[in-house]
Design a protein around this motif. Structure first.
Motif, PDB file in Angstrom:
ATOM      1  N   THR A 296      41.015  93.507 -30.920  1.00 25.11           N
ATOM      2  CA  THR A 296      41.933  92.478 -31.376  1.00 25.11           C
ATOM      3  C   THR A 296      42.887  92.444 -29.917  1.00 25.11           C
ATOM      4  OG1 THR A 296      41.734  92.890 -33.460  1.00 25.11           O
ATOM      5  CG2 THR A 296      43.604  91.756 -32.814  1.00 25.11           C
ATOM      6  N   TYR A 297      43.432  93.322 -29.466  1.00 27.62           N
ATOM      7  CA  TYR A 297      44.440  93.675 -28.457  1.00 27.62           C
ATOM      8  C   TYR A 297      43.714  92.848 -27.325  1.00 27.62           C
ATOM      9  CZ  TYR A 297      46.849  95.780 -24.541  1.00 27.62           C
ATOM     10  OH  TYR A 297      47.363  95.897 -23.157  1.00 27.62           O
ATOM     11  N   TYR A 298      42.578  93.402 -26.818  1.00 24.78           N
ATOM     12  CA  TYR A 298      41.856  92.901 -25.700  1.00 24.78           C
ATOM     13  C   TYR A 298      41.399  91.375 -25.954  1.00 24.78           C
ATOM     14  CZ  TYR A 298      41.691  97.132 -22.991  1.00 24.78           C
ATOM     15  OH  TYR A 298      42.247  98.317 -22.106  1.00 24.78           O
ATOM     16  N   THR A 299      41.254  91.004 -26.953  1.00 27.08           N
ATOM     17  CA  THR A 299      40.685  89.411 -27.317  1.00 27.08           C
ATOM     18  C   THR A 299      41.945  88.779 -26.482  1.00 27.08           C
ATOM     19  OG1 THR A 299      39.503  89.826 -29.253  1.00 27.08           O
ATOM     20  CG2 THR A 299      40.467  87.956 -28.777  1.00 27.08           C
ATOM     21  N   GLU A 300      43.281  88.912 -26.665  1.00 23.99           N
ATOM     22  CA  GLU A 300      44.198  88.224 -26.199  1.00 23.99           C
ATOM     23  C   GLU A 300      44.367  88.603 -24.826  1.00 23.99           C
ATOM     24  OE1 GLU A 300      45.004  85.933 -27.939  1.00 23.99           O
ATOM     25  OE2 GLU A 300      44.242  86.947 -29.794  1.00 23.99           O
ATOM     26  N   VAL A 301      44.237  89.744 -24.198  1.00 20.93           N
ATOM     27  CA  VAL A 301      44.604  90.225 -22.936  1.00 20.93           C
ATOM     28  C   VAL A 301      43.494  89.592 -21.917  1.00 20.93           C
ATOM     29  CG1 VAL A 301      44.318  92.204 -21.149  1.00 20.93           C
ATOM     30  CG2 VAL A 301      45.739  92.414 -23.562  1.00 20.93           C
ATOM     31  N   ALA A 302      42.315  89.740 -22.271  1.00 20.95           N
ATOM     32  CA  ALA A 302      40.872  89.194 -21.623  1.00 20.95           C
ATOM     33  C   ALA A 302      40.936  87.650 -21.288  1.00 20.95           C
ATOM     34  CB  ALA A 302      39.774  89.550 -22.283  1.00 20.95           C
ATOM     35  N   ARG A 303      41.530  86.772 -22.196  1.00 20.89           N
ATOM     36  CA  ARG A 303      41.646  85.563 -22.200  1.00 20.89           C
ATOM     37  C   ARG A 303      42.696  85.137 -21.304  1.00 20.89           C
ATOM     38  NH1 ARG A 303      41.654  82.345 -27.760  1.00 20.89           N
ATOM     39  NH2 ARG A 303      43.091  84.052 -28.518  1.00 20.89           N
ATOM     40  N   ALA A 304      43.630  85.961 -21.042  1.00 21.42           N
ATOM     41  CA  ALA A 304      44.706  85.733 -19.965  1.00 21.42           C
ATOM     42  C   ALA A 304      44.257  86.350 -18.628  1.00 21.42           C
ATOM     43  CB  ALA A 304      46.015  86.431 -20.395  1.00 21.42           C
ATOM     44  N   ARG A 305      43.645  87.347 -18.540  1.00 24.05           N
ATOM     45  CA  ARG A 305      43.159  87.883 -17.364  1.00 24.05           C
ATOM     46  C   ARG A 305      42.108  86.848 -16.813  1.00 24.05           C
ATOM     47  NH1 ARG A 305      41.735  94.356 -18.672  1.00 24.05           N
ATOM     48  NH2 ARG A 305      43.948  94.853 -18.681  1.00 24.05           N
ATOM     49  N   SER A 306      41.266  86.177 -17.739  1.00 25.60           N
ATOM     50  CA  SER A 306      40.253  85.129 -17.005  1.00 25.60           C
ATOM     51  C   SER A 306      40.962  83.863 -16.813  1.00 25.60           C
ATOM     52  CB  SER A 306      39.125  84.790 -18.147  1.00 25.60           C
ATOM     53  OG  SER A 306      39.677  84.220 -19.230  1.00 25.60           O
ATOM     54  N   GLY A 307      42.206  83.601 -17.175  1.00 29.41           N
ATOM     55  CA  GLY A 307      42.952  82.282 -16.995  1.00 29.41           C
ATOM     56  C   GLY A 307      42.533  81.310 -18.186  1.00 29.41           C
ATOM     57  N   ARG A 308      41.689  81.816 -19.136  1.00 32.79           N
ATOM     58  CA  ARG A 308      41.680  80.713 -20.180  1.00 32.79           C
ATOM     59  C   ARG A 308      43.079  80.470 -20.933  1.00 32.79           C
ATOM     60  NH1 ARG A 308      38.345  80.936 -25.488  1.00 32.79           N
ATOM     61  NH2 ARG A 308      37.748  83.194 -24.962  1.00 32.79           N
ATOM     62  N   GLN A 309      43.875  81.437 -21.086  1.00 32.61           N
ATOM     63  CA  GLN A 309      45.295  81.265 -21.564  1.00 32.61           C
ATOM     64  C   GLN A 309      46.148  81.691 -20.668  1.00 32.61           C
ATOM     65  OE1 GLN A 309      45.184  82.727 -25.537  1.00 32.61           O
ATOM     66  NE2 GLN A 309      45.287  84.921 -25.187  1.00 32.61           N
ATOM     67  N   SER A 310      47.137  81.125 -20.801  1.00 29.21           N
ATOM     68  CA  SER A 310      48.323  81.918 -19.782  1.00 29.21           C
ATOM     69  C   SER A 310      48.979  83.248 -20.321  1.00 29.21           C
ATOM     70  CB  SER A 310      49.596  80.697 -20.064  1.00 29.21           C
ATOM     71  OG  SER A 310      50.181  80.733 -21.020  1.00 29.21           O
ATOM     72  N   PRO A 311      49.635  83.853 -19.568  1.00 25.99           N
ATOM     73  CA  PRO A 311      50.374  84.970 -20.033  1.00 25.99           C
ATOM     74  C   PRO A 311      51.194  84.798 -21.160  1.00 25.99           C
ATOM     75  CG  PRO A 311      50.112  85.088 -17.726  1.00 25.99           C
ATOM     76  CD  PRO A 311      49.795  83.670 -17.925  1.00 25.99           C
ATOM     77  N   ARG A 312      51.917  83.741 -21.046  1.00 26.51           N
ATOM     78  CA  ARG A 312      52.967  83.520 -22.167  1.00 26.51           C
ATOM     79  C   ARG A 312      52.226  83.131 -23.432  1.00 26.51           C
ATOM     80  NH1 ARG A 312      55.001  78.433 -24.026  1.00 26.51           N
ATOM     81  NH2 ARG A 312      57.103  78.688 -25.109  1.00 26.51           N
ATOM     82  N   ARG A 313      51.175  82.462 -23.255  1.00 24.60           N
ATOM     83  CA  ARG A 313      50.357  82.024 -24.394  1.00 24.60           C
ATOM     84  C   ARG A 313      49.513  83.455 -25.226  1.00 24.60           C
ATOM     85  NH1 ARG A 313      50.181  79.334 -28.886  1.00 24.60           N
ATOM     86  NH2 ARG A 313      48.025  79.045 -29.758  1.00 24.60           N
ATOM     87  N   ALA A 314      49.204  84.343 -24.416  1.00 20.11           N
ATOM     88  CA  ALA A 314      48.699  85.470 -25.042  1.00 20.11           C
ATOM     89  C   ALA A 314      49.998  86.361 -25.646  1.00 20.11           C
ATOM     90  CB  ALA A 314      48.143  86.422 -23.570  1.00 20.11           C
ATOM     91  N   TRP A 315      50.935  86.179 -25.082  1.00 20.05           N
ATOM     92  CA  TRP A 315      52.180  87.250 -25.831  1.00 20.05           C
ATOM     93  C   TRP A 315      52.367  86.501 -26.990  1.00 20.05           C
ATOM     94  CZ3 TRP A 315      52.591  92.140 -24.958  1.00 20.05           C
ATOM     95  CH2 TRP A 315      52.729  92.508 -23.562  1.00 20.05           C
ATOM     96  N   GLU A 316      52.432  85.020 -26.997  1.00 17.75           N
ATOM     97  CA  GLU A 316      52.561  84.162 -28.213  1.00 17.75           C
ATOM     98  C   GLU A 316      51.507  84.526 -29.711  1.00 17.75           C
ATOM     99  OE1 GLU A 316      52.557  80.101 -26.959  1.00 17.75           O
ATOM    100  OE2 GLU A 316      54.879  80.343 -26.751  1.00 17.75           O
ATOM    101  N   GLU A 317      50.300  84.905 -29.026  1.00 18.00           N
ATOM    102  CA  GLU A 317      49.235  85.043 -29.990  1.00 18.00           C
ATOM    103  C   GLU A 317      49.506  86.690 -30.301  1.00 18.00           C
ATOM    104  OE1 GLU A 317      46.819  83.214 -31.028  1.00 18.00           O
ATOM    105  OE2 GLU A 317      47.015  81.410 -29.961  1.00 18.00           O
ATOM    106  N   LEU A 318      49.726  87.598 -29.555  1.00 19.72           N
ATOM    107  CA  LEU A 318      49.921  88.945 -30.082  1.00 19.72           C
ATOM    108  C   LEU A 318      51.078  89.213 -31.100  1.00 19.72           C
ATOM    109  CD1 LEU A 318      49.473  90.934 -26.658  1.00 19.72           C
ATOM    110  CD2 LEU A 318      48.152  90.820 -28.739  1.00 19.72           C
TER     111      LEU A 318
END
Length: 460
Positions: A296-318
């Motif tokens: 679950t943690y890496y689902t948000e992290v990996a999508r940010a690392r790939s550029g599919r979502q912004s870092p801000r969006r990743a933290w919003e999802e978490l």
């Protein structure tokens, strides 16, 4: 999140091509309804006691004896004892009848058109006790099948007896596509029709998810896996449900909205989540909060690392996930939350919070040179399975000092999610009326390295 992941030890390698003790012949039939006819031939000193790992759909089997007679044997409590002089046994797994009676199900059966999906544990009878070194041959007739194992010469699967214990997910019929990565292959079965999706779009989506796993691990965790995609009628969005089975190699199945469109996959997380389970070891015995928390943690992290979502969006999802997990858990400790709720949101998101905290502490102690990714790499070098204690030891080895037990005790013994506020403050992650903002904080450099863009194998 409502995913489940069933864990059992991963076993690698294929058997030598010596004499098989059991020979399975599977025939996919269509008339009068879709079904699988199973014949199991006993060779030499083959076992007599058999069972279904997930019983209930087959009531009896026919035993064919050496003298030419046939005996019908009732399946009792999932098992059957064959007469000593049994040459082979036969039975039919009535796929359509099971689906009609019980409804579409990942294990008992589902599908669309001429294609069907079923778990091996539901329809494949296996020895009650698998002797060490048992060899098995398996063949399929009547359709193109996607089983977890790579077929050998003439399409015959040469297996070990233990491959029957967790035999993964199986697909019969449908269409095929393949995803090729630099270090892995995904064989894909599309088990039905979609209103708007092409087969190429399905494979492109799975390929992108696999590439995102490679932002967490230096190489894709397995050189080959199989993925089955099943249309879900009445659903317009992308993935509805997904699951990984720890066959060898692993097999993944994902239910996708029949009316989904290619652009819907931009917000899909299910395929990535299931593949990320391959990035961590199988914990024996199971520790759901840790395995689901890591994925679950890496689902948000990996999508940010790939550029599919912004870092801000990743933290919003978490943060949104932490809020969902916290509902109804204001007074319970993390220990109480994860021990009472099976695979609840609290299990997923308390585990994800612990994974985040662990990643940050590892980066802080090592001057931001190592993190949770390095723990996964260290464990992968030792094999596909691990114990909870070995995971903790790997954390301490990466940290260069004791860390795991003390941090775990802080989380388990206190109210669930109580560590969240202080951790996010140090990271400079603030939540306000206008959403999440990223501000300077004591550990903001660590925050940025966690979700920073990277390519395959690149360290932050």
């Amino acid at each position: 999140m409502t995913l489940l992941s069933c864990h059992a030890p991963v076993r690698r390698g294929r058997p030598a091509e010596d004499a098989a003790t059991l020979r399975y012949h599977l025939t996919y039939v269509r008339e009068p309804e879709h079904a699988v006819d199973v014949e199991v031939v006993r060779v030499g000193r083959a076992p007599r006691e058999f069972l279904f790992s997930q019983p209930g759909a087959v009531a009896s089997v026919s035993a064919f004896l050496e003298d030419g007679t046939v005996r019908t044997l009732a399946v009792e409590e999932g098992g059957v004892l064959l007469p000593r002089d049994t040459r082979f046994l036969r039975y039919r797994y009535a796929l359509d009848a099971v689906i009609r009676k019980r409804g579409p199900d990942f294990f008992q059966g589902s599908g669309d058109g001429d294609a069907r999906h079923v778990a091996g544990r539901a329809y494949l009878i296996r020895p009650r006790v698998v002797p060490p070194g048992m060899r098995v041959e398996l063949s399929v007739a009547g359709t193109d099948a996607l089983l977890p194992w790579p077929p050998g010469e003439n399409g015959v699967y040469r297996l070990r007896g233990e491959d029957l214990v967790d035999s993964g997910f199986h697909g019969f019929g449908g269409r095929r596509c393949q995803v090729r990565l630099p270090d892995a292959v995904l064989d894909v079965a599309i088990l039905g029709h979609f209103t708007h999706l092409s087969d190429a779009a399905v494979c492109t989506w799975l390929g992108k998810a696999a590439e995102e796993v490679r932002t967490v691990r230096r190489a894709f965790p397995h050189p080959r896996i199989t993925v089955r995609v099943i249309p879900a009628p009445g659903h317009p969005g992308p993935s509805v449900f997904g699951m990984v089975r720890w066959s060898s190699p692993p097999s993944i199945s994902i239910s996708v909205g029949q009316d989904a469109r290619a652009e819907d996959f931009a917000r899909d997380w299910v395929a990535l989540h299931e593949m990320l389970h391959l990035a961590h070891p199988v914990f024996v015995p199971r520790v759901p909060w840790l395995s689901e928390g890591l994925a679950t943690y890496y689902t948000e992290v990996a999508r940010a690392r790939s550029g599919r979502q912004s870092p801000r969006r990743a933290w919003e999802e978490l943060l949104g996930g932490f809020a969902r997990g916290r509902e109804g858990n204001d007074t319970r400790t993390m220990q109480e939350a994860v021990s009472q709720d099976g695979f609840s949101l609290a299990v997923y998101w308390t585990g994800a919070l612990f994974a985040l905290h662990l990643d940050v502490e590892l980066r802080r102690l090592t001057g931001n040179t190592r993190g949770l990714d390095d723990v996964l790499e260290r464990l992968a070098a030792r094999g596909g399975s691990s114990t909870f204690g070995a995971f903790g030891a790997a954390v301490d080895a990466v940290a260069g000092q004791p860390l795991f037990n003390a941090l775990l005790e802080r989380h388990l013994s206190r109210p669930a999610f109580v560590e969240q506020a202080g951790l996010l403050e140090a990271l400079g992650v603030q939540e306000g009326p206008n959403g999440v903002s990223l501000v300077p904080g004591r550990d903001s450099l660590l925050r940025d390295s966690v979700v920073g863009r990277r390519s395959h194998g690149e360290t932050p």
